[in-house]
Design a protein around this motif. Structure first.
Motif, mmCIF file in Angstrom:
data_model
loop_
_atom_site.group_PDB
_atom_site.id
_atom_site.type_symbol
_atom_site.label_atom_id
_atom_site.label_comp_id
_atom_site.label_asym_id
_atom_site.label_seq_id
_atom_site.Cartn_x
_atom_site.Cartn_y
_atom_site.Cartn_z
ATOM 1 N N ILE A 48 0.580 -1.408 -0.121
ATOM 2 C CA ILE A 48 -0.072 -0.138 0.065
ATOM 3 C C ILE A 48 0.825 1.088 0.182
ATOM 4 N N ASN A 49 2.073 1.245 0.729
ATOM 5 C CA ASN A 49 2.859 2.459 0.572
ATOM 6 C C ASN A 49 3.366 2.697 -0.463
ATOM 7 N N GLY A 50 4.056 1.772 -1.298
ATOM 8 C CA GLY A 50 4.578 1.902 -2.582
ATOM 9 C C GLY A 50 3.692 2.465 -3.553
ATOM 10 N N ALA B 110 8.470 -1.159 -8.897
ATOM 11 C CA ALA B 110 8.831 -2.533 -9.150
ATOM 12 C C ALA B 110 8.215 -3.352 -7.837
ATOM 13 N N GLU B 111 7.300 -4.293 -8.245
ATOM 14 C CA GLU B 111 7.124 -5.300 -7.055
ATOM 15 C C GLU B 111 7.695 -6.665 -7.265
ATOM 16 N N GLN B 112 8.218 -7.357 -6.278
ATOM 17 C CA GLN B 112 8.979 -8.672 -6.779
ATOM 18 C C GLN B 112 7.990 -9.960 -6.898
ATOM 19 N N ASP B 113 6.926 -9.700 -6.404
ATOM 20 C CA ASP B 113 5.870 -10.829 -6.363
ATOM 21 C C ASP B 113 4.480 -10.080 -7.099
ATOM 22 N N ALA C 250 2.333 -9.065 0.270
ATOM 23 C CA ALA C 250 2.751 -9.321 1.753
ATOM 24 C C ALA C 250 1.845 -8.518 2.718
ATOM 25 N N THR C 251 2.559 -7.740 3.641
ATOM 26 C CA THR C 251 1.535 -7.321 4.578
ATOM 27 C C THR C 251 0.266 -6.791 4.400
ATOM 28 N N SER C 252 0.267 -5.883 2.995
ATOM 29 C CA SER C 252 -0.826 -5.289 2.643
ATOM 30 C C SER C 252 -2.091 -6.124 2.241
ATOM 31 N N SER C 253 -1.836 -7.425 2.383
ATOM 32 C CA SER C 253 -3.175 -8.315 2.366
ATOM 33 C C SER C 253 -3.441 -9.064 3.380
ATOM 34 N N SER D 52 -3.793 -7.618 6.570
ATOM 35 C CA SER D 52 -4.147 -6.817 7.782
ATOM 36 C C SER D 52 -5.407 -7.083 8.473
ATOM 37 N N THR D 53 -5.832 -6.447 9.536
ATOM 38 C CA THR D 53 -7.307 -6.854 10.040
ATOM 39 C C THR D 53 -8.379 -5.952 9.008
ATOM 40 N N LYS D 54 -8.042 -5.478 8.090
ATOM 41 C CA LYS D 54 -8.928 -4.611 7.016
ATOM 42 C C LYS D 54 -9.548 -3.573 7.977
ATOM 43 N N LEU D 55 -9.130 -2.843 8.397
ATOM 44 C CA LEU D 55 -9.628 -1.585 9.124
ATOM 45 C C LEU D 55 -9.125 -0.458 8.746
ATOM 46 N N PHE D 56 -9.980 0.548 8.418
ATOM 47 C CA PHE D 56 -9.384 1.814 8.444
ATOM 48 C C PHE D 56 -10.000 2.436 10.074
ATOM 49 N N ARG E 19 11.859 -8.283 -9.257
ATOM 50 C CA ARG E 19 12.554 -7.607 -8.058
ATOM 51 C C ARG E 19 13.941 -6.900 -8.405
ATOM 52 N N VAL E 20 14.076 -5.876 -7.369
ATOM 53 C CA VAL E 20 15.106 -4.888 -7.488
ATOM 54 C C VAL E 20 16.411 -5.784 -6.828
ATOM 55 N N THR E 21 17.232 -6.102 -7.733
ATOM 56 C CA THR E 21 18.398 -6.880 -7.128
ATOM 57 C C THR E 21 19.495 -6.081 -6.817
ATOM 58 N N GLY F 51 7.495 1.386 8.556
ATOM 59 C CA GLY F 51 6.046 1.379 9.310
ATOM 60 C C GLY F 51 4.877 1.804 8.471
ATOM 61 N N GLY F 52 3.943 2.475 9.063
ATOM 62 C CA GLY F 52 2.710 2.762 8.456
ATOM 63 C C GLY F 52 1.520 1.661 8.740
ATOM 64 N N LYS F 53 0.316 2.371 8.420
ATOM 65 C CA LYS F 53 -0.694 1.616 8.407
ATOM 66 C C LYS F 53 -1.559 1.753 7.210
ATOM 67 N N ILE F 54 -2.122 0.875 7.002
ATOM 68 C CA ILE F 54 -3.392 0.760 5.718
ATOM 69 C C ILE F 54 -4.072 2.243 5.849
ATOM 70 N N THR F 55 -4.638 2.574 7.177
ATOM 71 C CA THR F 55 -5.262 3.755 7.171
ATOM 72 C C THR F 55 -4.489 4.983 6.847
ATOM 73 N N THR F 56 -3.334 5.255 7.089
ATOM 74 C CA THR F 56 -2.632 6.352 6.856
ATOM 75 C C THR F 56 -1.649 6.611 5.782
HETATM 76 C C1 LIG Z 1 -1.580 -8.722 11.310
HETATM 77 C C2 LIG Z 1 -1.556 -7.142 10.920
HETATM 78 C C3 LIG Z 1 -2.895 -6.409 10.893
HETATM 79 C C4 LIG Z 1 -2.820 -5.018 10.497
HETATM 80 N N1 LIG Z 1 -4.035 -4.504 10.792
HETATM 81 C C5 LIG Z 1 -4.298 -3.223 10.062
HETATM 82 C C6 LIG Z 1 -5.301 -2.797 10.129
HETATM 83 O O1 LIG Z 1 -6.369 -2.996 10.178
HETATM 84 N N2 LIG Z 1 -5.528 -1.322 9.654
HETATM 85 C C7 LIG Z 1 -4.500 -0.627 9.351
HETATM 86 O O2 LIG Z 1 -4.337 0.742 9.152
HETATM 87 N N3 LIG Z 1 -3.336 -1.232 9.239
HETATM 88 C C8 LIG Z 1 -3.074 -2.460 9.595
HETATM 89 N N4 LIG Z 1 -1.951 -3.244 9.534
HETATM 90 C C9 LIG Z 1 -0.680 -2.402 9.132
HETATM 91 C C10 LIG Z 1 -0.606 -2.447 7.507
HETATM 92 O O3 LIG Z 1 -1.028 -3.701 6.929
HETATM 93 C C11 LIG Z 1 0.885 -2.265 7.174
HETATM 94 O O4 LIG Z 1 1.482 -1.335 7.692
HETATM 95 C C12 LIG Z 1 0.830 -1.860 5.513
HETATM 96 O O5 LIG Z 1 0.382 -3.032 4.772
HETATM 97 C C13 LIG Z 1 2.402 -1.857 5.234
HETATM 98 O O6 LIG Z 1 2.582 -1.843 3.847
HETATM 99 P P1 LIG Z 1 3.944 -1.769 2.932
HETATM 100 O O7 LIG Z 1 3.459 -1.361 1.585
HETATM 101 O O8 LIG Z 1 4.646 -0.850 3.845
HETATM 102 O O9 LIG Z 1 4.446 -3.145 3.145
HETATM 103 P P2 LIG Z 1 4.034 -4.320 2.405
HETATM 104 O O10 LIG Z 1 2.606 -4.398 2.109
HETATM 105 O O11 LIG Z 1 4.670 -5.697 2.812
HETATM 106 O O12 LIG Z 1 4.789 -4.157 0.889
HETATM 107 C C14 LIG Z 1 6.209 -4.055 0.558
HETATM 108 C C15 LIG Z 1 6.436 -4.835 -0.580
HETATM 109 O O13 LIG Z 1 7.615 -4.719 -1.115
HETATM 110 C C16 LIG Z 1 8.064 -5.810 -1.839
HETATM 111 N N5 LIG Z 1 9.480 -5.958 -2.154
HETATM 112 C C17 LIG Z 1 10.197 -5.993 -1.087
HETATM 113 N N6 LIG Z 1 11.487 -6.459 -1.348
HETATM 114 C C18 LIG Z 1 11.864 -5.999 -2.892
HETATM 115 C C19 LIG Z 1 12.656 -5.986 -3.742
HETATM 116 N N7 LIG Z 1 13.870 -6.265 -3.718
HETATM 117 N N8 LIG Z 1 11.893 -5.873 -5.160
HETATM 118 C C20 LIG Z 1 10.792 -5.651 -5.304
HETATM 119 N N9 LIG Z 1 9.966 -5.443 -4.489
HETATM 120 C C21 LIG Z 1 9.993 -5.879 -3.140
HETATM 121 C C22 LIG Z 1 7.373 -6.888 -1.153
HETATM 122 O O14 LIG Z 1 7.215 -8.021 -2.084
HETATM 123 C C23 LIG Z 1 6.121 -6.244 -0.755
HETATM 124 O O15 LIG Z 1 5.078 -6.709 -1.544
HETATM 125 C C24 LIG Z 1 -1.785 -4.391 9.960
HETATM 126 C C25 LIG Z 1 -0.450 -5.338 10.024
HETATM 127 C C26 LIG Z 1 -0.497 -6.579 10.481
HETATM 128 C C27 LIG Z 1 0.772 -7.221 10.077
#
Ligand SMILES: Cc1cc2nc3c(=O)[nH]c(=O)nc-3n(C[C@H](O)[C@H](O)[C@H](O)COP(=O)(O)OP(=O)(O)OC[C@H]3O[C@@H](n4cnc5c(N)ncnc54)[C@H](O)[C@@H]3O)c2cc1C
Length: 530
Positions: A19-21, A38-41, A46-49, A51-55, A202-204, A379-384
């Protein structure tokens, strides 16, 4: 900004399709920057699917005095709700008052209370919860969501599913969101504004040249280099590893990985509100209506030692969640009731100085200007995510003086261009115009695609016009949309991230889906090729 865009060169290169990217990519592309992500998968793999799915503002973060974070998140709820009334909706949370409620012993509130009122040490009294909910109602401003109310569980239908010793509850507001769809819609909107979204890439490695970055990637098409004036590391749980191993920059900054698991059961009760349960161990747990016929229960909170991609819900975590919920529900939740589970890791900022327990829930954006700029997102939350993206752009703007002003507050995501309370009307209108849709099908299409559902259905006059039926209302027309517009490549992408139909499809149906996807990929008409 660069004058003439070459295919392999961009203003901004973003690592990570969570979600942050994707949020940063959308914001930057809308301001006129050229962007490659670029997303490796898969997107939201990863984390962004997971979550508890709450704003949500995060009621329990008030106990940690994280007021800035809670205020920002509370204010975001309604901004986001208006921009995506299809994939997000208001939710009421029933918080039963249980005399056994305890604090986590080391929260600042618990310590303060222990100091001022030692006889309350460790307990979480009802008046304190009311105070917290008062702050929750007023900290972030609230126009759409209703305020906290008090419930008598002996009269209210929410009490029926609960054990009779629970007599009173508070009910407060937050919102639900389909997290993985939020990511893909941000990616699509970024692409609509000119960004290149490269999945399974993937970014290598990346190195600084005179005034830019040279970024090396690897995908099924082979290795390829890109150039960019600035690099954003939005690798979520991988962010520290990317700084040290991929970019080869020595740094003490990193993340503490905290695993959170969820379980899904068949629907445990027959109303549409959620529960907020508090355990005697001080932890909290949600039970949330999920995908119409299911209940989502979570989460756990465990330090995670392995690779971020290897987070799984352990048997111990499953059993913990079952017994947590069984403390409250009349009908016990047993391990054999669990139909699905998932797990993700929270990437919490860790600056190497603080103890792990002090890891903040705040996000941190650190700008490295030793040459071409590098912005690391911790860090960061889906909500923010939307505010995080705005802050990220604020940090990068000095390098792009021609970039336009912030624009995402109030801008609808694809398919979200209808009234905030218009979901029911959209479903009825879709059923009127496509009378062959079952009520479940119409609801699912509007919840997933909003106004764009009509583009998927096109000229169809009967169910057969949508092509092969893969089961659970998934048609060939929808599959083609997902593969040509939403970067889906495998059956897993379709059934666990673009939809949650994995909860309903049989193994044979999934195999037929995979076969059809191989065929469509062979035709070459997908959005996901690097
Ligand atoms: C159990 C749990 C419950 C949560 N519940 C909530 C909630 O209800 N509400 C809320 O607001 N937040 C919640 N959060 C927080 C929120 O889900 C995360 O903070 C947020 O999803 C993080 O997003 P991100 O983009 O930083 O990370 P990610 O979603 O993990 O994305 C990072 C991506 O980078 C990719 N990547 C890594 N290395 C490389 C590379 N070398 N080349 C290319 N791609 C790469 C990975 O494959 C991955 O897809 C929860 C988190 C958890 C773990």
């Amino acid at each position: 900004m660069q004058e003439k865009m070459q295919p392999e060169t961009a203003d901004l290169f973003i690592i990570g399709g969570g979600i942050n990217g994707c949020g940063i990519a959308r914001d930057a592309a809308g301001r006129g920057l050229s962007v490659i992500l670029a997303e490796q998968d898969d997107l939201a793999q990863a984390t962004s699917s997971a979550s508890t799915k709450l704003f949500h503002g995060g009621l329990r973060y008030l106990e940690y005095f994280e007021f800035r974070l809670v205020r920002e998140a509370l204010a975001e709820r309604e901004i986001l709700l208006s921009a995506m009334p299809h994939i997000a909706w208001p939710m009421r949370f029933v918080l039963p008052l249980d005399p056994a409620m305890r604090f986590e012993g080391d929260t600042p509130t618990s310590r303060l209370l222990g100091l001022c009122m030692p006889w309350l040490k460790g307990s979480r009294p009802a008046w304190l919860i009311r105070l917290g909910l008062f702050l929750y109602d007023h900290l972030g401003g609230r126009k759409i969501l209703p305020a906290t109310s008090r419930l008598d569980l002996q009269d209210d239908p929410a009490g029926k599913a609960l054990k009779p010793y629970l007599k009173k509850a508070y009910e407060y507001s937050d919102c639900c969101v389909q997290d993985a769809r939020l990511v893909v819609l941000n990616a699509r909107d970024a692409a609509a504004k000119g960004a290149q979204i490269l999945t399974r890439t993937r970014v290598t490695g990346a190195r600084r040249a005179a005034d830019h970055w040279v970024i090396s990637t690897e995908s099924a098409a082979g290795p390829r280099d890109y150039r960019a004036r600035a690099l954003v590391n939005a690798g979520g749980p991988w962010v520290g590893q990317i700084i040290r191993d991929t970019l080869q920059i020595p740094s003490t900054e990193g993340v503490r990985l905290v695993r959170g698991s969820h379980i899904v059961t068949r629907r445990l009760y027959d109303h549409n509100r959620s529960y907020f349960f508090q355990g005697p161990d001080g932890r909290i747990c949600f039970a949330i209506p999920y995908e119409e016929d299911f209940t989502l229960i979570g989460t756990t909170d465990q330090d995670h030692q392995g690779a971020p991609g290897e987070a799984r819900c352990t048997e111990a975590e499953r059993d913990y969640l079952c017994s947590f919920a069984s403390r409250y529900f009349r009908q016990p939740v047993r391990p054999e009731d669990v139909v699905w589970s998932y797990s993700g890791v929270r990437p919490l900022y860790n600056d190497g100085a603080k103890s792990a327990t002090a890891a903040t829930r705040e996000y941190v954006l650190s700008l490295d200007q030793n040459g071409a700029p590098l912005l690391n997102v911790f860090g960061g939350k889906i909500t923010t995510y939307r505010r995080l993206a705005e802050h990220a752009l604020e940090k990068l703007l000095p390098f792009f003086p021609g970039a336009r002003a912030p624009w995402t507050a109030g801008a609808a995501l694809p398919g979200g261009d209808f009234a905030t309370d218009g979901y029911g009307a959209e479903v009825s209108a879709l059923q009127r115009d496509y009378p062959f849709l079952t009520p479940f099908h119409a609801r699912r299409l509007i919840r997933s695609y909003g106004t764009e559902a009509r583009q998927i259905l096109g000229e169809a006059r009967r169910a057969g016009d949508l092509g092969q039926d893969f089961g659970a209302t998934l048609s060939m027309a929808e599959l083609r949309w997902l593969m040509t517009r939403e970067y889906a490549r495998t059956a897993g992408d379709v059934i666990w991230r673009r939809t949650k139909l994995g909860l309903r499809l049989t193994e044979d149906e999934v195999a037929a889906l995979e076969t059809a996807m191989v065929q469509i990929r062979a035709e070459g008409a997908t959005t996901s090729a690097a």
